[in-house]
Design a protein around this motif. Structure first.
Motif, mmCIF file in Angstrom:
data_model
loop_
_atom_site.group_PDB
_atom_site.id
_atom_site.type_symbol
_atom_site.label_atom_id
_atom_site.label_comp_id
_atom_site.label_asym_id
_atom_site.label_seq_id
_atom_site.Cartn_x
_atom_site.Cartn_y
_atom_site.Cartn_z
ATOM 1 N N ASN A 116 0.859 -1.188 0.000
ATOM 2 C CA ASN A 116 0.000 0.000 0.000
ATOM 3 C C ASN A 116 0.894 1.236 0.000
ATOM 4 O O ASN A 116 1.535 1.551 0.999
ATOM 5 C CB ASN A 116 -0.906 -0.016 1.233
ATOM 6 C CG ASN A 116 -1.938 1.098 1.222
ATOM 7 O OD1 ASN A 116 -1.712 2.170 0.673
ATOM 8 N ND2 ASN A 116 -3.074 0.845 1.854
ATOM 9 N N GLU B 10 -10.320 -6.347 1.226
ATOM 10 C CA GLU B 10 -10.799 -4.979 1.404
ATOM 11 C C GLU B 10 -10.905 -4.221 0.084
ATOM 12 O O GLU B 10 -11.669 -3.255 -0.018
ATOM 13 C CB GLU B 10 -9.886 -4.227 2.368
ATOM 14 C CG GLU B 10 -10.170 -4.488 3.840
ATOM 15 C CD GLU B 10 -9.570 -5.779 4.363
ATOM 16 O OE1 GLU B 10 -9.771 -6.100 5.546
ATOM 17 O OE2 GLU B 10 -8.878 -6.479 3.576
ATOM 18 N N PHE B 11 -10.160 -4.652 -0.929
ATOM 19 C CA PHE B 11 -10.219 -3.984 -2.234
ATOM 20 C C PHE B 11 -11.363 -4.510 -3.100
ATOM 21 O O PHE B 11 -11.698 -3.911 -4.123
ATOM 22 C CB PHE B 11 -8.890 -4.142 -2.973
ATOM 23 C CG PHE B 11 -7.716 -3.583 -2.209
ATOM 24 C CD1 PHE B 11 -7.526 -2.215 -2.115
ATOM 25 C CD2 PHE B 11 -6.841 -4.429 -1.553
ATOM 26 C CE1 PHE B 11 -6.457 -1.701 -1.392
ATOM 27 C CE2 PHE B 11 -5.769 -3.924 -0.839
ATOM 28 C CZ PHE B 11 -5.570 -2.550 -0.750
ATOM 29 N N TRP C 270 -4.356 -3.566 2.925
ATOM 30 C CA TRP C 270 -5.280 -2.439 3.079
ATOM 31 C C TRP C 270 -4.815 -1.448 4.130
ATOM 32 O O TRP C 270 -5.046 -0.238 4.012
ATOM 33 C CB TRP C 270 -6.688 -2.940 3.412
ATOM 34 C CG TRP C 270 -6.866 -3.423 4.817
ATOM 35 C CD1 TRP C 270 -6.487 -4.624 5.310
ATOM 36 C CD2 TRP C 270 -7.480 -2.716 5.903
ATOM 37 N NE1 TRP C 270 -6.815 -4.726 6.646
ATOM 38 C CE2 TRP C 270 -7.432 -3.568 7.027
ATOM 39 C CE3 TRP C 270 -8.062 -1.456 6.037
ATOM 40 C CZ2 TRP C 270 -7.937 -3.192 8.269
ATOM 41 C CZ3 TRP C 270 -8.567 -1.080 7.278
ATOM 42 C CH2 TRP C 270 -8.507 -1.943 8.374
ATOM 43 N N ASN D 77 -9.925 3.625 4.876
ATOM 44 C CA ASN D 77 -10.941 3.358 3.850
ATOM 45 C C ASN D 77 -10.909 4.404 2.738
ATOM 46 O O ASN D 77 -11.194 4.087 1.568
ATOM 47 C CB ASN D 77 -12.330 3.319 4.478
ATOM 48 C CG ASN D 77 -12.568 2.039 5.275
ATOM 49 O OD1 ASN D 77 -11.936 1.017 5.017
ATOM 50 N ND2 ASN D 77 -13.467 2.096 6.238
ATOM 51 N N ILE E 269 -8.262 3.174 0.500
ATOM 52 C CA ILE E 269 -8.746 2.037 -0.285
ATOM 53 C C ILE E 269 -9.535 2.540 -1.490
ATOM 54 O O ILE E 269 -9.360 2.058 -2.620
ATOM 55 C CB ILE E 269 -9.615 1.103 0.577
ATOM 56 C CG1 ILE E 269 -8.761 0.384 1.637
ATOM 57 C CG2 ILE E 269 -10.340 0.079 -0.292
ATOM 58 C CD1 ILE E 269 -9.569 -0.389 2.644
ATOM 59 N N ASN F 274 -5.481 -5.021 -5.561
ATOM 60 C CA ASN F 274 -4.709 -3.784 -5.707
ATOM 61 C C ASN F 274 -3.546 -3.993 -6.665
ATOM 62 O O ASN F 274 -2.452 -3.464 -6.475
ATOM 63 C CB ASN F 274 -4.209 -3.286 -4.340
ATOM 64 C CG ASN F 274 -3.171 -4.213 -3.723
ATOM 65 O OD1 ASN F 274 -3.106 -5.402 -4.058
ATOM 66 N ND2 ASN F 274 -2.358 -3.666 -2.830
#
Length: 369
Positions: A49, A201-202, A226, A275, A278, A306
């Motif tokens: 990330n 989460e993606f 994430w 978030n 994200i 991602n």
């Protein structure tokens, strides 16, 4: 003096002969090899990330005063926080040194030497690696051309005695999820199904809610992607409660550092900030995909993770990877069954995408010719 001893003959034979798992290099190693500063590297080979962790993580780590003491062996506070996050009971949660440790614990629980596990390549290479570590027979059930599961073939493998199956959703490196009805069919077999949700989460999809209903389902997750905690190794899994009790008896104690614990708690307290990032990554994924579609010598595959997998048409994927590396841009290339001549590009910030796109446009179809 007696003869010099050689302990290699004491090593378990299958371990002495097995191939290792090759992860990507760290940014300091890459910078040193290229002779450039770390800040000039665009590192898009590890699905990290690029927005980093919540600012509250640094505050929590800097303000913590008990690094000289062992962590809570039962991981109580952090398990309760994670359970609230995923909607499970704390008794089902086991934390670990990244989700890789939980994947390994699952193999330790179910695979004895000579047992059979199923795998669905192309997928995360750690699954095959773990099968080798535990001396299992591995039935490789190749995915369909669109990277969907060959469900009938997987079901035959389970019917034929495979005790265990790892499935990533979204899958790495293809980026696609698999539907709930397919998981239901696999769970109907007498085998352990381990779903790896490192990138959940993606995608906005999860199977955690199914764990309570199925005693042969484990869901492994991580804070690496994430929440930007890849370097702190912070993962967990949601187990059926009865299995979780066994895990506590067989895993090594203190397998989650106090630093990782503090980082997890701080991250979960700042979910709004995370978030938002994200959402930025998902939006950038779609922008990058549309731009890659405009390059006639690349075929990008739709992704819910991602990263974006691309088939390279014409040039050699390794040449593309090497040419990008010369410009300080790191991506991953693949040349194995199901992934012939492919590269995978992690989704970073817009300026990262622009550097990749500019470099790829500059190469054109003449790479490797």
């Amino acid at each position: 003096m007696g003869p010099k001893r050689n302990a290699l003959h004491l090593v378990r034979r299958h371990l002495a002969a097995m191939p290792g798992y090759k992860p990507m290099d760290s940014i300091d190693v890459v910078a040193r090899d290229l002779g450039v500063a770390e800040e000039d590297i665009v590192k898009l080979d590890g699905n990290e990330n690029q927005y980093g962790p919540s600012p509250k993580v640094a505050e929590a780590l800097g303000g913590f005063g008990f690094y000289h003491l062992y962590p809570d062996p039962e991981q109580r506070r952090v398990r309760e926080a994670v359970a609230a996050y995923v909607g499970a009971d704390a008794s089902q949660i086991v934390m670990g040194n990244g989700s890789d440790e939980l994947l390994s614990i699952a193999a330790m629980l179910f695979l004895s030497p000579g047992d059979t596990m199923a795998n669905a390549p192309p997928t995360f290479g750690v699954y095959t690696f773990l099968g080798h570590v535990y001396d299992a027979n591995i039935v490789q059930v190749e995915r369909n051309e669109d990277f969907g599961l060959d469900l009938p073939a997987l079901e035959r493998a389970l019917d034929d005695g495979a005790k265990m199956l790892y499935i990533a959703s979204p899958n790495n490196p293809s980026g696609n999820c698999f539907p709930r009805d397919q998981l239901e069919r696999l769970l109907a077999h007498n085998a352990m199904i381990v779903v790896d949700e490192a990138y959940a989460e993606f995608s906005g999809e999860s199977f955690v809610d199914m764990v309570t209903e199925h005693d042969n389902l484990i869901v492994a997750r991580t804070f690496s992607k994430w929440a930007g905690l890849a370097g702190l190794r912070a993962g967990y899994a949601v187990f059926p409660a009865a299995l979780a009790e066994i895990v506590w008896n067989v895993k090594v104690p203190f397998n989650l550092t106090v630093a990782a614990e503090q980082a997890i708690l701080a991250s979960l307290e700042d979910r709004e900030w995370l978030n938002e990032n994200i959402a930025l990554i998902v939006a950038e994924r779609e922008r990058l995909f549309s731009r890659l579609m405009g390059l006639p010598w690349l075929r990008p595959y739709p992704s819910q993770a991602n990263f974006i997998l691309c088939e390279v048409r014409g040039p050699a994927a390794k040449d593309v990877c090497d040419r990008l590396a010369e410009q300080g841009i790191m991506v991953r290339y693949f040349d194995s069954p199901g992934l012939r001549n492919c590269i995978r590009i992690s989704v970073g910030k817009p300026d990262h995408s622009d550097r990749v796109l500019d470099a790829l446009k500059g190469m054109g179809a003449g790479v490797g010719k």
